[in-house]
Design a protein around this motif. Structure first.
Motif, PDB file in Angstrom:
ATOM      1  N   VAL A  97      27.604  56.818  55.964  1.00  0.00           N
ATOM      2  CA  VAL A  97      27.917  56.729  54.530  1.00  0.00           C
ATOM      3  C   VAL A  97      27.254  55.485  53.944  1.00  0.00           C
ATOM      4  N   GLY A  98      27.406  54.348  54.646  1.00  0.00           N
ATOM      5  CA  GLY A  98      26.790  53.107  54.169  1.00  0.00           C
ATOM      6  C   GLY A  98      25.282  53.231  54.105  1.00  0.00           C
ATOM      7  N   TYR A 129      23.251  55.965  53.900  1.00  0.00           N
ATOM      8  CA  TYR A 129      22.719  56.874  52.879  1.00  0.00           C
ATOM      9  C   TYR A 129      23.026  56.388  51.466  1.00  0.00           C
ATOM     10  N   THR A 130      24.128  55.647  51.294  1.00  0.00           N
ATOM     11  CA  THR A 130      24.403  55.096  49.973  1.00  0.00           C
ATOM     12  C   THR A 130      23.327  54.079  49.604  1.00  0.00           C
ATOM     13  N   PHE A 131      23.006  53.176  50.555  1.00  0.00           N
ATOM     14  CA  PHE A 131      21.997  52.159  50.234  1.00  0.00           C
ATOM     15  C   PHE A 131      20.591  52.773  50.153  1.00  0.00           C
ATOM     16  N   LEU A 132      20.330  53.842  50.927  1.00  0.00           N
ATOM     17  CA  LEU A 132      19.040  54.533  50.810  1.00  0.00           C
ATOM     18  C   LEU A 132      18.904  55.139  49.406  1.00  0.00           C
ATOM     19  N   THR A 133      20.013  55.721  48.890  1.00  0.00           N
ATOM     20  CA  THR A 133      19.988  56.298  47.543  1.00  0.00           C
ATOM     21  C   THR A 133      19.808  55.204  46.490  1.00  0.00           C
TER      22      THR A 133
END
Lengths: 132, 115
Positions: free
Chosen positions: A35-36, A38-42
């Motif tokens: 979750v962490g 993919y959130t920062f990738l987004t």
């Protein structure tokens, strides 16, 4: 309190290896890293989009294309489905039981409802993204 | 006061868990498509830019990012404890600071995306 409390010897770092249920618990907990990530990738993707320049966005897209990234996303997708999405739907009837009159709705309806909403929402996202 | 704070953190954790369970498989699948070189039409600059320029697009993305950040932060704090790291104050301030930074960055970048 007793004067000589019994304290079980217990490892603070490998305690979950003793029991299958604890191991599965830890495997589920690991999805928080995904979750962490993919959130920062987004957020990073949004940063390149915030340049408002097609060139910067396109170079972001090319930077994401590699065999390593395919393997990472493929693994992450399966891992996330089996250790976050499906378990979360499974526990939904226990976390929020629905009362109808004097009885509670059988859990299976709540689980099926989650799968239907998930399918519709995913289809909507894929439609927005132009995949379907 | 302690109880009141816990309710907020727990609420963000639960809302974020539900949202990520529903949304992240599709999000990861989109990154997978991009990685294979089959960039979907809606991910091409023209279309994604129009979507994120709209207020609806901005609000949807902000809600997803905001809840995911605080969900991950809360769980990583627990994971640190599970791995035997007992410095909870340090861990908690680190993960919640990261979530706060992520929240501010999300809002800033979304704000900066204009036609």
């Amino acid at each position: 309190m007793s004067r000589r409390p019994y304290i079980r010897p217990m490892s603070q770092t490998t305690w979950y290896m003793r029991n299958g249920r604890y191991k599965v618990y830890m495997l589920r907990e690991m999805t928080s890293f995904l979750v962490g990530f993919y959130t920062f990738l987004t957020i990073y993707a949004l940063a390149t989009l915030a340049s408002n320049s097609p060139q910067v966005w396109n170079s972001f897209l090319s930077s994401q294309q590699s065999t390593g990234m395919i393997a990472l996303h493929g693994f992450a997708l399966l891992y996330f489905l089996f250790y976050q999405t499906f378990p979360w739907f499974k526990l939904a009837p226990k976390a929020m039981p629905v009362q109808v009159g004097e009885k509670t709705l059988p859990g299976i309806y709540i689980v099926i409802g989650h799968y239907i909403v998930w399918a519709v929402l995913s289809a909507f996202i894929f439609w927005l993204a132009g995949v379907i | 006061m302690a109880i009141a704070k816990k309710a907020i953190v727990w609420g963000l954790f639960a809302a974020g868990g539900t949202l990520t369970a529903f949304v992240f498989p599709a999000l990861i699948a989109l990154f997978l498509l991009i990685a294979t070189g089959n960039v979907p039409e809606g991910m091409q600059f023209e279309q994604i830019h129009v979507f994120v320029t709209s207020w609806l697009g901005k609000v949807c993305l902000f809600i997803v990012l905001f809840l995911s950040l605080w969900h991950a932060a809360h769980r990583l704090r627990v994971v640190a404890h599970d791995f035997g790291i007992r410095k909870d104050t340090l861990v908690a301030s680190t993960v919640y600071t990261l979530a706060a930074i992520g929240t501010v960055l999300s809002a800033y970048y979304l704000w900066m995306i204009k036609a």
